[in-house]
Design a protein around this motif. Sequence first.
Motif, PDB file in Angstrom:
ATOM      1  N   MET A  53      64.186 -26.504-102.459  1.00 42.17           N
ATOM      2  CA  MET A  53      65.026 -25.898-103.012  1.00 42.17           C
ATOM      3  C   MET A  53      66.099 -26.551-103.732  1.00 42.17           C
ATOM      4  SD  MET A  53      67.458 -22.972-101.490  1.00 42.17           S
ATOM      5  CE  MET A  53      66.636 -21.411-101.206  1.00 42.17           C
ATOM      6  N   ASP A  54      66.260 -26.555-105.153  1.00 40.13           N
ATOM      7  CA  ASP A  54      67.137 -27.145-106.043  1.00 40.13           C
ATOM      8  C   ASP A  54      68.321 -26.553-106.019  1.00 40.13           C
ATOM      9  OD1 ASP A  54      67.354 -25.933-109.007  1.00 40.13           O
ATOM     10  OD2 ASP A  54      65.424 -25.383-107.593  1.00 40.13           O
ATOM     11  N   MET A  55      69.510 -27.314-106.367  1.00 40.71           N
ATOM     12  CA  MET A  55      70.840 -26.936-106.233  1.00 40.71           C
ATOM     13  C   MET A  55      71.112 -25.689-107.518  1.00 40.71           C
ATOM     14  SD  MET A  55      72.265 -28.531-103.977  1.00 40.71           S
ATOM     15  CE  MET A  55      73.894 -28.056-104.190  1.00 40.71           C
ATOM     16  N   THR A  56      70.269 -25.427-108.246  1.00 38.63           N
ATOM     17  CA  THR A  56      70.337 -24.483-109.267  1.00 38.63           C
ATOM     18  C   THR A  56      69.910 -23.235-108.662  1.00 38.63           C
ATOM     19  OG1 THR A  56      69.919 -25.803-110.932  1.00 38.63           O
ATOM     20  CG2 THR A  56      69.839 -23.567-111.733  1.00 38.63           C
ATOM     21  N   THR A  57      68.841 -23.173-108.024  1.00 43.40           N
ATOM     22  CA  THR A  57      68.269 -21.602-107.248  1.00 43.40           C
ATOM     23  C   THR A  57      69.400 -21.413-106.174  1.00 43.40           C
ATOM     24  OG1 THR A  57      66.069 -22.689-107.694  1.00 43.40           O
ATOM     25  CG2 THR A  57      66.462 -20.814-106.128  1.00 43.40           C
ATOM     26  N   LEU A  58      69.839 -22.521-105.415  1.00 38.19           N
ATOM     27  CA  LEU A  58      70.959 -22.226-104.376  1.00 38.19           C
ATOM     28  C   LEU A  58      72.300 -21.658-104.931  1.00 38.19           C
ATOM     29  CD1 LEU A  58      71.780 -22.465-101.373  1.00 38.19           C
ATOM     30  CD2 LEU A  58      72.703 -24.930-101.931  1.00 38.19           C
ATOM     31  N   CYS A  59      72.736 -22.254-105.971  1.00 41.86           N
ATOM     32  CA  CYS A  59      73.883 -21.815-106.583  1.00 41.86           C
ATOM     33  C   CYS A  59      73.822 -20.371-107.158  1.00 41.86           C
ATOM     34  CB  CYS A  59      74.348 -22.657-107.953  1.00 41.86           C
ATOM     35  SG  CYS A  59      75.879 -22.189-108.735  1.00 41.86           S
ATOM     36  N   VAL A  60      72.674 -19.849-108.081  1.00 34.32           N
ATOM     37  CA  VAL A  60      72.273 -18.730-108.390  1.00 34.32           C
ATOM     38  C   VAL A  60      72.347 -17.646-107.289  1.00 34.32           C
ATOM     39  CG1 VAL A  60      70.755 -17.115-109.632  1.00 34.32           C
ATOM     40  CG2 VAL A  60      71.236 -19.233-110.371  1.00 34.32           C
ATOM     41  N   VAL A  73      73.757 -17.929-104.329  1.00 37.09           N
ATOM     42  CA  VAL A  73      75.116 -17.664-103.765  1.00 37.09           C
ATOM     43  C   VAL A  73      75.939 -16.860-104.543  1.00 37.09           C
ATOM     44  CG1 VAL A  73      77.384 -18.925-103.015  1.00 37.09           C
ATOM     45  CG2 VAL A  73      74.995 -19.839-102.318  1.00 37.09           C
ATOM     46  N   LEU A  74      75.887 -17.166-105.862  1.00 34.48           N
ATOM     47  CA  LEU A  74      76.669 -16.251-106.751  1.00 34.48           C
ATOM     48  C   LEU A  74      76.104 -14.603-106.940  1.00 34.48           C
ATOM     49  CD1 LEU A  74      77.120 -18.562-109.749  1.00 34.48           C
ATOM     50  CD2 LEU A  74      78.797 -18.023-108.311  1.00 34.48           C
ATOM     51  N   ALA A  75      74.694 -14.677-106.566  1.00 35.78           N
ATOM     52  CA  ALA A  75      74.240 -13.077-106.518  1.00 35.78           C
ATOM     53  C   ALA A  75      74.629 -12.492-105.463  1.00 35.78           C
ATOM     54  CB  ALA A  75      72.978 -13.184-106.611  1.00 35.78           C
ATOM     55  N   GLY A  76      74.812 -13.258-104.240  1.00 37.54           N
ATOM     56  CA  GLY A  76      75.106 -12.591-102.998  1.00 37.54           C
ATOM     57  C   GLY A  76      76.649 -12.273-103.165  1.00 37.54           C
ATOM     58  N   TRP A  77      77.627 -13.122-103.699  1.00 36.40           N
ATOM     59  CA  TRP A  77      78.924 -12.814-103.905  1.00 36.40           C
ATOM     60  C   TRP A  77      78.935 -11.649-104.860  1.00 36.40           C
ATOM     61  CZ3 TRP A  77      83.027 -14.068-101.068  1.00 36.40           C
ATOM     62  CH2 TRP A  77      82.932 -15.069-100.486  1.00 36.40           C
ATOM     63  N   LEU A  78      78.257 -11.469-105.886  1.00 34.13           N
ATOM     64  CA  LEU A  78      78.173 -10.343-106.937  1.00 34.13           C
ATOM     65  C   LEU A  78      77.974  -9.029-105.889  1.00 34.13           C
ATOM     66  CD1 LEU A  78      78.728  -9.170-109.592  1.00 34.13           C
ATOM     67  CD2 LEU A  78      76.187  -9.747-109.970  1.00 34.13           C
ATOM     68  N   LEU A  79      76.942  -9.094-105.349  1.00 37.42           N
ATOM     69  CA  LEU A  79      76.416  -7.946-104.623  1.00 37.42           C
ATOM     70  C   LEU A  79      77.414  -7.553-103.448  1.00 37.42           C
ATOM     71  CD1 LEU A  79      74.133  -6.033-104.005  1.00 37.42           C
ATOM     72  CD2 LEU A  79      73.308  -7.423-102.082  1.00 37.42           C
ATOM     73  N   ALA A  80      78.254  -8.452-102.979  1.00 37.41           N
ATOM     74  CA  ALA A  80      79.263  -8.122-101.911  1.00 37.41           C
ATOM     75  C   ALA A  80      80.510  -7.654-102.647  1.00 37.41           C
ATOM     76  CB  ALA A  80      79.712  -9.380-101.158  1.00 37.41           C
ATOM     77  N   GLY A  81      80.632  -8.024-103.760  1.00 36.01           N
ATOM     78  CA  GLY A  81      81.873  -7.519-104.607  1.00 36.01           C
ATOM     79  C   GLY A  81      81.652  -6.083-105.158  1.00 36.01           C
ATOM     80  N   LEU A  82      80.278  -5.640-105.440  1.00 35.30           N
ATOM     81  CA  LEU A  82      80.002  -4.276-106.004  1.00 35.30           C
ATOM     82  C   LEU A  82      79.980  -3.488-104.969  1.00 35.30           C
ATOM     83  CD1 LEU A  82      76.879  -5.223-108.586  1.00 35.30           C
ATOM     84  CD2 LEU A  82      79.417  -4.707-109.190  1.00 35.30           C
ATOM     85  N   VAL A  83      79.497  -3.779-103.644  1.00 35.98           N
ATOM     86  CA  VAL A  83      79.404  -3.009-102.455  1.00 35.98           C
ATOM     87  C   VAL A  83      80.775  -2.506-102.083  1.00 35.98           C
ATOM     88  CG1 VAL A  83      78.956  -2.923-100.139  1.00 35.98           C
ATOM     89  CG2 VAL A  83      77.268  -3.675-101.606  1.00 35.98           C
TER      90      VAL A  83
END
Length: 62
Positions: free
Chosen positions: A1-8, A10-20
Amino acid sequence: MDMTTLCVAVLAGWLLAGLVRAALGRRPDWLVLLLARLTPALGPHAPPRRPPDLARLSVLRI
């Protein structure tokens, strides 16, 4: 797993948590209503039925 995939991810998780959080923040009493509906369902239940006592059912008791 490269750092770009990990960063995306994590950001998607934060976005989903913010929307919920934003969706559930509109009605602050949603948790109270949910718990009020679940409280009767979480009450005590009768114990499971026990199998019949074989000593009472036995015809050949000594």
